[in-house]
Enzyme design. Sequence first.
Site, PDB file in Angstrom:
ATOM      1  N   THR A 251       1.586   3.779   1.687  1.00 11.60           N
ATOM      2  CA  THR A 251       2.352   4.221   3.095  1.00 11.60           C
ATOM      3  C   THR A 251       3.301   2.912   3.545  1.00 11.60           C
ATOM      4  O   THR A 251       3.914   3.301   4.573  1.00 11.60           O
ATOM      5  CB  THR A 251       1.242   4.501   4.057  1.00 11.60           C
ATOM      6  N   LYS A 252       3.471   2.145   2.976  1.00  5.16           N
ATOM      7  CA  LYS A 252       3.961   0.930   3.561  1.00  5.16           C
ATOM      8  C   LYS A 252       5.637   0.986   3.070  1.00  5.16           C
ATOM      9  O   LYS A 252       5.989   1.931   2.361  1.00  5.16           O
ATOM     10  CB  LYS A 252       3.500  -0.367   3.204  1.00  5.16           C
ATOM     11  N   ASN A 253       6.504   0.327   3.645  1.00  2.67           N
ATOM     12  CA  ASN A 253       7.807   0.397   3.502  1.00  2.67           C
ATOM     13  C   ASN A 253       8.457   0.530   1.867  1.00  2.67           C
ATOM     14  O   ASN A 253       9.180   1.008   1.703  1.00  2.67           O
ATOM     15  CB  ASN A 253       8.704  -0.624   4.355  1.00  2.67           C
ATOM     16  N   ILE A 254       7.812  -0.523   1.247  1.00  2.00           N
ATOM     17  CA  ILE A 254       7.942  -0.334  -0.155  1.00  2.00           C
ATOM     18  C   ILE A 254       6.490  -0.389  -0.603  1.00  2.00           C
ATOM     19  O   ILE A 254       5.580  -0.993  -0.230  1.00  2.00           O
ATOM     20  CB  ILE A 254       8.851  -1.444  -1.044  1.00  2.00           C
TER      21      ILE A 254
ATOM     22  N   TYR B 275       0.948  -1.093   0.247  1.00  2.00           N
ATOM     23  CA  TYR B 275      -0.056   0.057   0.102  1.00  2.00           C
ATOM     24  C   TYR B 275       0.672   1.427   0.042  1.00  2.00           C
ATOM     25  O   TYR B 275       2.012   1.094   0.356  1.00  2.00           O
ATOM     26  CB  TYR B 275      -0.980  -0.103   1.121  1.00  2.00           C
TER      27      TYR B 275
END
Length: 391
Positions: free
Chosen positions: A189-192, A187
């Site tokens: 906002t996630k780390n990748i 998603y």
Amino acid sequence: MKLFKPKTKTFLPFHRPSLGKAEEREILDTLRSGWITTGPKTIEFEKRFARYIGCKHAIALNSCTAGLHLALVALGIGEGDEVITSPITFPATANVIIHQKARPVFVDVEPDTLNIDPDKIEASITPRTKAIIPIHFAGHPCDMDRILSIAKRYNLAIIEDAAHAIEAKYHQQKIGTIGNFTSFSFYATKNITTGEGGMLTTNNDEFADKIRILRLHGISKDAWKRYGSEGYKHWDVIYPGYKYNMFDIQAALGLHQLKKIERFWKIRKTYVEMYDDAFKSIPEIILLSRRPHIKHSYHLYVILVKNEDLKVDRDTIMNLIQSEGVGIGIHFRSLHLHPFYRRTFHFKRGDFPNAAYASERVISLPLYPALQEKDVRRVIKVVKKVISQSR
Ligand SMILES: *Cc1c(COP(=O)(O)O)cnc(C)c1O
């Protein structure tokens, strides 16, 4: 590392995806290739992700939610079954249990990590319990040794919600190789990120085959094979499947995001250390613990504001921080306090006291590679100012 720059400098957003020229070029290449749905780039992304995690199968999906759902479907979890999880999570973790007509059974979190408290799991197991979904909150792995031994004793499946935990390790073992299934999120906002997207990992061949079929309508051959150079092939419906496949425009982003994953992690680690240093001596701020023998993925930087020692509540502090131009997140208000769950399962606030306590105190601060050190210093200054004004 060249990343796209924000248009405005006055408001520091809670998150900005860290995308650059490489992703842009790969998207263009996908558009020009004539193949935009699930195809060669998705297959390549799966291969590289599996290599990164060190698991046998990585199955690309349109979300982490889809991965959690397909794991339940593959396990045959349905009406009358119970699935244990913890309520400090995104709604998806529990919603998919409801979608299967099973019952989510919440177990309270540890107060210092907000991960499921393994000491409290056994008391919630009944003959109907089929699985446990631990959430590696903020990127801190759950106590998997304890959870595995409980699962073994009661013959329960483990589906890990690793939306926050792509880079995380537990005792040198990569998250994504421990439970029966692990679901990751890409998603925005996630780390990748792939914009929207997810990956389900498993080491079980049979489940992997089944999930590959379930993710695309339950049909025996995906389009990549149906329309390939070998000519048209008939396909059969094996299960009433879902429309959960990742497509190549998403995978185009994922291929380049994955290459940068450790560089991104190191940048976030530096910022986490800056935050730790700044906040550890402020009595009204509680920091989450980090256990030894884990690799944290540093997805979220969560502070708990001790509103019992302040003049105002968390929401006021949250608004004050935002009015100073710094975006924040709330991860999470406990699911047992949300209208649907409260109404359906007759929860009371005190049913999960640690989760309820955290719900009213957590604030997540910006933590992403597109931040500069001066942005982090600005966040620190604003948080300190707001806390001291609220004493
Ligand atoms: C983001 C998130 C999800 C859902 O991920 P999607 O890819 O948006 O489906 C699930 N669980 C947790 C804990 C999350 O933070």
